[in-house]
Design a protein around this motif. Sequence first.
Motif, PDB file in Angstrom:
ATOM      1  N   SER A  53      -5.612  -4.558   3.425  1.00 45.14           N
ATOM      2  CA  SER A  53      -5.666  -3.593   2.335  1.00 45.14           C
ATOM      3  C   SER A  53      -6.528  -2.561   2.524  1.00 45.14           C
ATOM      4  N   ARG A  88       0.650  -1.201  -0.191  1.00 44.75           N
ATOM      5  CA  ARG A  88       0.044   0.010  -0.098  1.00 44.75           C
ATOM      6  C   ARG A  88       1.090   1.346   0.234  1.00 44.75           C
ATOM      7  N   LEU A  89       1.910   1.292   0.657  1.00 39.82           N
ATOM      8  CA  LEU A  89       2.966   2.328   0.697  1.00 39.82           C
ATOM      9  C   LEU A  89       3.545   2.497  -0.633  1.00 39.82           C
ATOM     10  N   PRO A  94      -5.918   2.747  -8.402  1.00 39.80           N
ATOM     11  CA  PRO A  94      -5.596   1.751  -7.474  1.00 39.80           C
ATOM     12  C   PRO A  94      -6.360   0.314  -7.533  1.00 39.80           C
ATOM     13  N   THR A 125      -2.711   6.267  -4.998  1.00 42.15           N
ATOM     14  CA  THR A 125      -3.730   6.583  -4.219  1.00 42.15           C
ATOM     15  C   THR A 125      -4.108   7.783  -4.072  1.00 42.15           C
ATOM     16  N   ARG A 126      -3.019   8.803  -3.971  1.00 43.96           N
ATOM     17  CA  ARG A 126      -3.023  10.305  -3.870  1.00 43.96           C
ATOM     18  C   ARG A 126      -3.648  10.814  -5.093  1.00 43.96           C
ATOM     19  N   CYS A 174      -5.748   0.000   5.388  1.00 46.35           N
ATOM     20  CA  CYS A 174      -4.653   0.817   4.876  1.00 46.35           C
ATOM     21  C   CYS A 174      -5.332   2.027   4.084  1.00 46.35           C
ATOM     22  N   GLY A 175      -6.186   1.449   3.343  1.00 44.60           N
ATOM     23  CA  GLY A 175      -7.006   2.597   2.267  1.00 44.60           C
ATOM     24  C   GLY A 175      -7.788   3.320   3.445  1.00 44.60           C
ATOM     25  N   TRP A 226       1.061   4.348  -3.036  1.00 46.19           N
ATOM     26  CA  TRP A 226       0.608   5.494  -2.317  1.00 46.19           C
ATOM     27  C   TRP A 226       0.589   6.672  -3.441  1.00 46.19           C
ATOM     28  N   LEU A 240      -5.843  11.863   3.519  1.00 44.38           N
ATOM     29  CA  LEU A 240      -5.857  12.844   2.407  1.00 44.38           C
ATOM     30  C   LEU A 240      -7.045  13.688   2.433  1.00 44.38           C
ATOM     31  N   GLN A 245      -5.447   6.039   4.680  1.00 44.93           N
ATOM     32  CA  GLN A 245      -4.913   6.807   3.409  1.00 44.93           C
ATOM     33  C   GLN A 245      -6.065   7.764   3.049  1.00 44.93           C
TER      34      GLN A 245
END
Length: 518
Positions: free
Chosen positions: A502, A342-343, A401, A349-350, A505-506, A346, A513, A509
Motif C-alpha cells: 500500500s 488502492r485503485l 485516504p 487520494t487525488r 502504491c501511495g 484513487w 500527481l 500515486q
Amino acid sequence: MVQFLNNQNSGFAQWNANRNAENNNKKFQLKSFFMWTGVFVALLWIFGGFNKINVDNTNIKFLDDIDISDVPADEFNSEKISARVQGLRISNIKLNDFSDNASAVTLLDCAECYAEIGFQMTGTTGPMANTVWTREGTAYIWRATDGVTYRREFTIDGNIVTITDTINNVTHHDVSVAPFVRMARDVKNKNTGVDTGAIAYINSDIENIDWIDLDKKSYMYSTVNGFLGFADQYWETIAQVNASDQTMRIRKNANIYVADINVAPVVLSAGQSRSFTTQMFAGPRDQVTLDVAAGKIIGINKTMDYGTFAFLTRPMLWSLNSLNSIVGNYGIAIILFTIMLRLLIWPLTRKSFTSMIAMQKMQPEMARIQKLYANDKARMQMELLRLYQTHKTSPMSGCLPMLIQIPIFFALYKALLVSVQMRSAQFLWISDLAVMDPYFILPILMGGTMWLQQKMQNTTRTTSNGNDMAVATQRAMRWMPIIFTVMFAFFPAGLVLYWTVSNLCGIVQIYILQKRAK
C-alpha cells in the motif's frame, strides 16, 4: 509605557504574540506525538502485543478422573476426520485435511482431554466411563444387571460425529434417564487476536467466554436447546444434545477446562424404548464448513469471529480466497488485492493531493491571519474557516485516504487471523503469513516505504511559516515510521505485506500527481 505595552500594533505585542504562537505549536507537537503514540500503544494492546495475566482458580471442585485403561479402544475413520473411541469417550480427533508439523491436526489429544457422552440414571444402573461394551457389528451394546439395554451407534458425516443411543427398559418399573456431555481439554495458546475459549449457543444467542475469564470464575446457563464447546484460533470442538431443557456449565480445574451439558431427566416406563442423539462437530473455523454443519447443529455458522468490521472482513476474506484460487499463492493474492484497493480509493487520494496543493497556496494568508489575530483566538478561527470555504478545502481532507484505510486495516487483520486457509501460507522467505516475519524484513521495508511516502507528502506541503500547525504535525509525524516499524514487527506478515505494498502504491500515486501538478 502601559499604553504602549497594551497597544496591539506595538512591537512588544507582536513579539508576545509570536512567542505565544511558538509555545502553542510546541505544545501541539507534544500533544500530537503523545496522542499518536497512545493510539498505537492501544492498538498493540488490542492486537495482543501484551501478555494478559492468568489468574489461577483452584477452588472449584472437580470430579476425579476414572481409570479407563481396561476399556478397549477403537478407531473410526472417514474422509474428513478420524477419532479414538473408548467406551463413553471420544478423543484424539484428527482432521485429515489439515497438517501440523507434517502430521494431521489433532483435537482433544492430551491425556486428560476427551468428550464423554453418557447418562445419569435413576432406578437402574447406567454405563460409566470405565464400562466395557460389547461390539456387535457397527453397534456397541451394554446391559445392566436388571436387564436395561444400552445400544450405541456412531456415524460420521463430514466433520460431524453423530452418536445415537437407544435405551430399552425391559424392567417392570420406571427408570429416569438424564443425558449429559462432558468435554475436557487443555489450552496451549490463549492470546490469538480472535475470540477463543468456551463458546455456547444459548437461546439463539452466541456466548463467548475467554480463557482468561474462565481462569477467574465458572459459568452456568439454562437454555431450551443449544450447543457448547471450545474454540481455538482455527478449530472448534462443539457438542449438541437433541433434547430440551438443558443446563450448561463451563469451569476450570488446574490446567484443564471442562464444559458440561446436562439435560433434564426423561422417564422411561416399563417396556418403553427411546433413542437420544448427540452430535459433535470437530473441524476448522471456516465459514463454508460451518454453513454446512449448521444443517445439523443450528447456530454453529455464527461462531466465526469477524470483529467489529465484519461487513468488510467477510468480503475481504472472500476476495483473498478467490484471488488465491487464481494465482495459487496468498502472498501474491494480498499484493493484487492491495493494488486493486488502492485503485479503488484513487479518487480520494487525488482529492487529498489537491487539498494539499490548496493548503500550500493558502499558507501566506493563513500566516497573516494567525499573526493578525494572535490574541483573539475566536476571530482567528472564524477567519481561517472563511479562508477554507473560499478555497473549498479543509485540513481534514488530506487525511481521507488514511481514515479510509483504518477500517480496512482492522478488517484485513481479522481476515488474516481467522482464515484457516491462510494458516501456513508461504510467500518467499515467510513460511506462514498468519504470524510475524521471523527475520523482520517486511517490517523494515514497511518502515522505509512509509518514511519515503511521508517525505514526498511533506515536500508537497512544505511552507515557510514556522508557526503553522500543519508543519508542527509533520514534525510530530516524523516518528511514525519508527513507531510503525516496531509495532508491525510483531504483526502477521500478511498484514505487513499489505501495508508495505500500500505504501509503494501511495509513492507511485504521489509521484504521478506531483508530476501532473508541475
